[in-house]
Design a protein around this motif. Sequence first.
Motif, PDB file in Angstrom:
ATOM      1  N   CYS A   1       0.866  -1.167   0.000  1.00 14.97           N
ATOM      2  CA  CYS A   1       0.000   0.000   0.000  1.00 14.97           C
ATOM      3  C   CYS A   1       0.906   1.221   0.000  1.00 14.97           C
ATOM      4  O   CYS A   1       1.665   1.442   0.948  1.00 14.97           O
ATOM      5  N   ALA A   2       0.877   1.998  -1.068  1.00 17.34           N
ATOM      6  CA  ALA A   2       1.760   3.154  -1.174  1.00 17.34           C
ATOM      7  C   ALA A   2       1.358   4.242  -0.190  1.00 17.34           C
ATOM      8  O   ALA A   2       2.208   4.820   0.498  1.00 17.34           O
ATOM      9  N   LEU A   3       0.086   4.514  -0.129  1.00 14.79           N
ATOM     10  CA  LEU A   3      -0.397   5.637   0.672  1.00 14.79           C
ATOM     11  C   LEU A   3      -1.687   5.241   1.363  1.00 14.79           C
ATOM     12  O   LEU A   3      -2.601   4.723   0.727  1.00 14.79           O
ATOM     13  N   GLU A   4      -1.748   5.474   2.667  1.00  9.02           N
ATOM     14  CA  GLU A   4      -2.952   5.174   3.426  1.00  9.02           C
ATOM     15  C   GLU A   4      -3.280   6.343   4.352  1.00  9.02           C
ATOM     16  O   GLU A   4      -2.450   6.738   5.177  1.00  9.02           O
TER      17      GLU A   4
ATOM     18  N   ALA B   1      -2.773   1.697  -3.742  1.00  4.62           N
ATOM     19  CA  ALA B   1      -1.771   0.652  -3.941  1.00  4.62           C
ATOM     20  C   ALA B   1      -0.519   1.197  -4.603  1.00  4.62           C
ATOM     21  O   ALA B   1      -0.549   2.227  -5.295  1.00  4.62           O
ATOM     22  N   ALA B   2       0.602   0.511  -4.396  1.00  2.00           N
ATOM     23  CA  ALA B   2       1.843   0.865  -5.070  1.00  2.00           C
ATOM     24  C   ALA B   2       1.643   0.786  -6.574  1.00  2.00           C
ATOM     25  O   ALA B   2       1.095  -0.186  -7.085  1.00  2.00           O
ATOM     26  N   GLY B   3       2.046   1.818  -7.286  1.00  2.00           N
ATOM     27  CA  GLY B   3       1.900   1.852  -8.730  1.00  2.00           C
ATOM     28  C   GLY B   3       0.531   2.283  -9.222  1.00  2.00           C
ATOM     29  O   GLY B   3       0.322   2.404 -10.430  1.00  2.00           O
ATOM     30  N   GLU B   4      -0.398   2.531  -8.307  1.00  2.00           N
ATOM     31  CA  GLU B   4      -1.750   2.932  -8.723  1.00  2.00           C
ATOM     32  C   GLU B   4      -1.753   4.354  -9.255  1.00  2.00           C
ATOM     33  O   GLU B   4      -1.036   5.225  -8.760  1.00  2.00           O
TER      34      GLU B   4
ATOM     35  N   PHE C   1       3.992   3.809   2.313  1.00  2.00           N
ATOM     36  CA  PHE C   1       4.613   2.495   2.206  1.00  2.00           C
ATOM     37  C   PHE C   1       4.837   1.883   3.595  1.00  2.00           C
ATOM     38  O   PHE C   1       5.904   1.368   3.904  1.00  2.00           O
ATOM     39  N   GLY C   2       3.800   1.950   4.409  1.00  2.00           N
ATOM     40  CA  GLY C   2       3.806   1.314   5.716  1.00  2.00           C
ATOM     41  C   GLY C   2       4.412   2.129   6.833  1.00  2.00           C
ATOM     42  O   GLY C   2       4.311   1.737   8.008  1.00  2.00           O
TER      43      GLY C   2
END
Length: 264
Positions: free
Chosen positions: A19-22, A44-47, A80-81
């Motif tokens: 998960c790139a950004l939350e 998500a990463a790459g979204e 990224f966590g």
Amino acid sequence: MAKQDTNLAASRLEGTGACALELSGVARHFGALIALSDINMRIAAGERRAVLGSNGAGKTTLFNAITGDFECTSGRIQFFGEDITEIPAHERIRRGLRRTYQISQLFDGLSVLESVFLACRGVSRRRFSLLRPMDRDANMAQAHSILHAVHLEDDRDLLVSTLSHGRKRQLEIALALAGAPRFILFDEPAAGLSPTERRDLVAILNALPDHVGYIIIEHDLDVALRVSKYVSMMHNGRVFKEGTPEEIENDAEVQAIYLGGGHG
């Protein structure tokens, strides 16, 4: 946000492991003014995500909260966590978060190549070195590669002050690509562009490496829907609707509020 929209957003992350950004319950208040309220997003990463909404919906404030230009009144932001809620803006940049701005923030006295080189140098380990770059300098090589990616290689020796508005927008994208960006926030990159320049912008964004995700704020729906795979609609500081570009474009409520009853 509707339950089915929440489930759809969650399903896009299942099995990706990244998960790139939350954003969890993010709010930003200016005194009695509530600019953002209970923003929850998982990207998500790459979204490639578009954030749409009318003026005053809270889109740029959202970007400022993510980048650290504004402190969150409440809530948490993870990149990224890693919890970056309290991390200053320059440290978020070093972690791979980049952005562009609605109003150009460029050095008019530099050449195009110098601008990109300094951006690459600024996020490198040698950023404090006073030595002139050598012929095989890695940052200079990256600068040339970036200029090729944003279609500015023929303008590399021009002063920034001589560039057209559209070329300056492309240079801003080049600066955001400096270093090793993991995620980019594009704030209305198509503003003021001609139809030809907008087509070029779409080609540049769609050609970015797959691992580089981004959020784009854009009033030009044709641009936004052509460069994104998922859309979050904002209204009065909240996310009120999410879905694919096709779902958003055909949604009756969205059409009524933003598209004037239809979109051709």
